[in-house]
Design a protein around this motif. Structure first.
Motif, mmCIF file in Angstrom:
data_model
loop_
_atom_site.group_PDB
_atom_site.id
_atom_site.type_symbol
_atom_site.label_atom_id
_atom_site.label_comp_id
_atom_site.label_asym_id
_atom_site.label_seq_id
_atom_site.Cartn_x
_atom_site.Cartn_y
_atom_site.Cartn_z
ATOM 1 N N TYR A 165 -22.704 -27.712 -28.268
ATOM 2 C CA TYR A 165 -21.920 -26.605 -29.130
ATOM 3 C C TYR A 165 -20.181 -27.107 -28.205
ATOM 4 O O TYR A 165 -20.106 -27.604 -27.265
ATOM 5 C CB TYR A 165 -22.284 -25.432 -27.425
ATOM 6 C CG TYR A 165 -21.616 -24.572 -27.860
ATOM 7 C CD1 TYR A 165 -21.551 -23.701 -28.543
ATOM 8 C CD2 TYR A 165 -20.521 -24.058 -26.439
ATOM 9 C CE1 TYR A 165 -21.214 -22.520 -28.184
ATOM 10 C CE2 TYR A 165 -20.411 -23.384 -26.757
ATOM 11 C CZ TYR A 165 -20.250 -22.233 -27.326
ATOM 12 O OH TYR A 165 -19.679 -21.205 -27.695
ATOM 13 N N LYS A 166 -19.762 -26.483 -28.414
ATOM 14 C CA LYS A 166 -17.748 -26.446 -28.820
ATOM 15 C C LYS A 166 -17.254 -25.104 -28.853
ATOM 16 O O LYS A 166 -17.883 -25.115 -29.206
ATOM 17 C CB LYS A 166 -17.183 -27.770 -30.035
ATOM 18 C CG LYS A 166 -16.090 -27.449 -29.451
ATOM 19 C CD LYS A 166 -15.199 -28.283 -30.526
ATOM 20 C CE LYS A 166 -15.481 -29.812 -30.257
ATOM 21 N NZ LYS A 166 -14.730 -30.425 -30.644
ATOM 22 N N LEU A 167 -16.275 -25.016 -27.800
ATOM 23 C CA LEU A 167 -15.764 -23.746 -27.281
ATOM 24 C C LEU A 167 -14.145 -23.977 -26.782
ATOM 25 O O LEU A 167 -14.413 -24.286 -26.199
ATOM 26 C CB LEU A 167 -16.374 -22.974 -25.873
ATOM 27 C CG LEU A 167 -15.756 -21.902 -25.407
ATOM 28 C CD1 LEU A 167 -15.376 -20.319 -26.354
ATOM 29 C CD2 LEU A 167 -15.948 -21.903 -23.798
ATOM 30 N N TYR A 168 -13.737 -23.146 -27.753
ATOM 31 C CA TYR A 168 -11.802 -23.264 -27.576
ATOM 32 C C TYR A 168 -11.413 -22.404 -26.834
ATOM 33 O O TYR A 168 -11.935 -21.197 -26.635
ATOM 34 C CB TYR A 168 -11.693 -23.513 -28.852
ATOM 35 C CG TYR A 168 -11.622 -24.563 -29.417
ATOM 36 C CD1 TYR A 168 -10.818 -26.133 -29.074
ATOM 37 C CD2 TYR A 168 -12.354 -25.107 -30.330
ATOM 38 C CE1 TYR A 168 -10.806 -27.002 -29.792
ATOM 39 C CE2 TYR A 168 -12.310 -26.551 -31.581
ATOM 40 C CZ TYR A 168 -11.479 -27.555 -31.010
ATOM 41 O OH TYR A 168 -11.857 -28.810 -31.512
ATOM 42 N N ILE A 169 -10.617 -22.904 -25.707
ATOM 43 C CA ILE A 169 -10.050 -21.797 -24.658
ATOM 44 C C ILE A 169 -8.284 -21.674 -25.789
ATOM 45 O O ILE A 169 -7.377 -23.373 -25.569
ATOM 46 C CB ILE A 169 -9.789 -22.243 -23.534
ATOM 47 C CG1 ILE A 169 -11.296 -22.473 -23.595
ATOM 48 C CG2 ILE A 169 -9.156 -21.194 -22.393
ATOM 49 C CD1 ILE A 169 -11.849 -22.879 -21.622
ATOM 50 N N GLN A 170 -7.977 -21.095 -25.659
ATOM 51 C CA GLN A 170 -6.227 -20.458 -26.530
ATOM 52 C C GLN A 170 -5.986 -21.242 -27.350
ATOM 53 O O GLN A 170 -5.186 -22.428 -27.704
ATOM 54 C CB GLN A 170 -5.336 -21.215 -24.934
ATOM 55 C CG GLN A 170 -5.711 -20.351 -23.833
ATOM 56 C CD GLN A 170 -4.807 -20.121 -22.448
ATOM 57 O OE1 GLN A 170 -4.035 -21.172 -22.568
ATOM 58 N NE2 GLN A 170 -4.157 -19.766 -22.206
ATOM 59 N N GLU A 171 -6.914 -21.739 -28.051
ATOM 60 C CA GLU A 171 -6.333 -22.331 -29.472
ATOM 61 C C GLU A 171 -6.416 -23.758 -29.636
ATOM 62 O O GLU A 171 -6.398 -24.330 -30.422
ATOM 63 C CB GLU A 171 -5.808 -21.892 -30.354
ATOM 64 C CG GLU A 171 -6.513 -20.114 -31.063
ATOM 65 C CD GLU A 171 -5.874 -18.904 -29.866
ATOM 66 O OE1 GLU A 171 -5.080 -19.065 -29.979
ATOM 67 O OE2 GLU A 171 -6.832 -18.769 -30.399
ATOM 68 N N LYS A 172 -6.177 -24.529 -27.990
ATOM 69 C CA LYS A 172 -5.867 -25.877 -28.255
ATOM 70 C C LYS A 172 -6.623 -26.625 -26.743
ATOM 71 O O LYS A 172 -6.953 -28.297 -26.981
ATOM 72 C CB LYS A 172 -4.664 -25.975 -27.571
ATOM 73 C CG LYS A 172 -4.202 -25.507 -26.445
ATOM 74 C CD LYS A 172 -2.350 -25.183 -26.360
ATOM 75 C CE LYS A 172 -1.879 -24.337 -25.207
ATOM 76 N NZ LYS A 172 -0.509 -24.393 -25.346
ATOM 77 N N PHE A 173 -7.699 -26.295 -26.129
ATOM 78 C CA PHE A 173 -8.027 -27.229 -24.967
ATOM 79 C C PHE A 173 -9.823 -26.637 -25.396
ATOM 80 O O PHE A 173 -10.186 -25.178 -25.689
ATOM 81 C CB PHE A 173 -7.627 -26.373 -23.431
ATOM 82 C CG PHE A 173 -6.224 -26.104 -23.321
ATOM 83 C CD1 PHE A 173 -5.792 -27.608 -23.047
ATOM 84 C CD2 PHE A 173 -6.381 -25.840 -23.107
ATOM 85 C CE1 PHE A 173 -4.903 -27.732 -22.288
ATOM 86 C CE2 PHE A 173 -4.480 -25.028 -22.565
ATOM 87 C CZ PHE A 173 -4.056 -26.625 -21.940
ATOM 88 N N GLY A 174 -10.533 -27.634 -25.618
ATOM 89 C CA GLY A 174 -11.979 -28.114 -26.144
ATOM 90 C C GLY A 174 -12.756 -28.512 -24.917
ATOM 91 O O GLY A 174 -12.011 -28.706 -24.522
ATOM 92 N N LEU A 175 -13.744 -27.468 -24.697
ATOM 93 C CA LEU A 175 -15.259 -27.851 -23.847
ATOM 94 C C LEU A 175 -15.865 -28.137 -25.252
ATOM 95 O O LEU A 175 -16.762 -27.187 -25.961
ATOM 96 C CB LEU A 175 -15.663 -26.918 -22.871
ATOM 97 C CG LEU A 175 -14.373 -26.592 -21.784
ATOM 98 C CD1 LEU A 175 -14.934 -25.411 -21.196
ATOM 99 C CD2 LEU A 175 -14.436 -27.837 -21.064
ATOM 100 N N GLU A 176 -16.972 -29.525 -24.553
ATOM 101 C CA GLU A 176 -17.555 -29.563 -25.905
ATOM 102 C C GLU A 176 -19.499 -30.363 -24.598
ATOM 103 O O GLU A 176 -19.101 -31.689 -23.927
ATOM 104 C CB GLU A 176 -17.086 -30.570 -27.201
ATOM 105 C CG GLU A 176 -18.485 -31.459 -27.850
ATOM 106 C CD GLU A 176 -17.487 -32.610 -28.363
ATOM 107 O OE1 GLU A 176 -16.488 -31.991 -29.292
ATOM 108 O OE2 GLU A 176 -17.124 -33.467 -28.331
ATOM 109 N N LEU A 177 -20.454 -29.907 -24.568
ATOM 110 C CA LEU A 177 -21.852 -30.151 -24.784
ATOM 111 C C LEU A 177 -21.942 -30.926 -25.802
ATOM 112 O O LEU A 177 -22.687 -29.969 -26.427
ATOM 113 C CB LEU A 177 -22.529 -29.490 -23.454
ATOM 114 C CG LEU A 177 -23.523 -29.568 -22.663
ATOM 115 C CD1 LEU A 177 -23.520 -30.784 -21.676
ATOM 116 C CD2 LEU A 177 -24.457 -28.730 -22.301
#
Length: 190
Positions: free
Chosen positions: A149-161
């Motif tokens: 699963y991937k989530l973007y914060i402010q269209e540039k920082f990504g968190l990915e598990l």
């Protein structure tokens, strides 16, 4: 009047949502650092991902492990192998419609290597047999899959598990049978 105000707010929200997805679509590169591997396994793992379109991306990740605890376990005989490095080219497919947060499936190949230990029987000059541990290096190639699963914060920082595994193919008498693919990446998309 309230009806027109409500319609204007909804239209504004949809226009902002479209702009956000266009911003992500224009940023096709991402560099990531695996925080979980660094904390839990004393392993440095970095990745590069290139987005081909909304559904597909390709990338490569590499890791190097030099953990004191892993070395101690290997030296004491608790582990048969001591993985040192891995290089993983991968292909990902997005399972969701959104580009800001989505599930994905991944296929990867892992070139991996390290040390292995085995108990071998030796014979001395007098013909007496004895057993001793023997250490050598191993290299192997694994094929596997992962989901994440991937989530973007402010269209540039990504968190990915992500979580997955692969199976070594060629040198399984020396290398580990299973290669884990687990991580919590923090990335920057540009």
């Amino acid at each position: 009047m309230k009806k027109w105000l409500f319609i204007a707010l909804i239209a504004f929200q949809f226009s902002n949502a479209q702009d956000g997805s266009n911003i992500l679509a224009s940023k096709q590169n991402e560099v990531k650092f695996d925080v979980l591997s660094a904390i839990a396994f004393s392993k440095i793992h970095i990745s590069y991902e290139r987005f081909l379109n909304e559904d597909f991306s390709v990338g490569i990740s590499g890791g190097f492990q030099d953990s004191k605890n892993a070395k101690e376990d290997f030296d004491k005989g608790y582990d048969r192998t001591l993985p040192k490095y891995e290089i993983n080219p991968f292909v990902r497919y997005s399972l969701s419609q959104s580009q800001k947060s989505f599930y994905f499936a991944e296929l990867f190949v892992s070139a991996n290597g390290g040390k292995y230990r085995e108990l071998k029987r030796f014979v001395d000059e007098a013909g007496n047999g004895y057993y001793d541990t023997f250490e050598d290096n191993y290299t192997d190639v694994a094929i596997g899959g992962a989901v994440g699963y991937k989530l973007y914060i402010q269209e540039k920082f990504g968190l990915e598990l992500f979580l997955g595994m692969g199976k070594n193919l060629f040198n399984t008498n020396k290398s580990p049978e299973v290669v884990p693919r687990v991580g919590l990446n923090f990335g920057y998309r540009f």
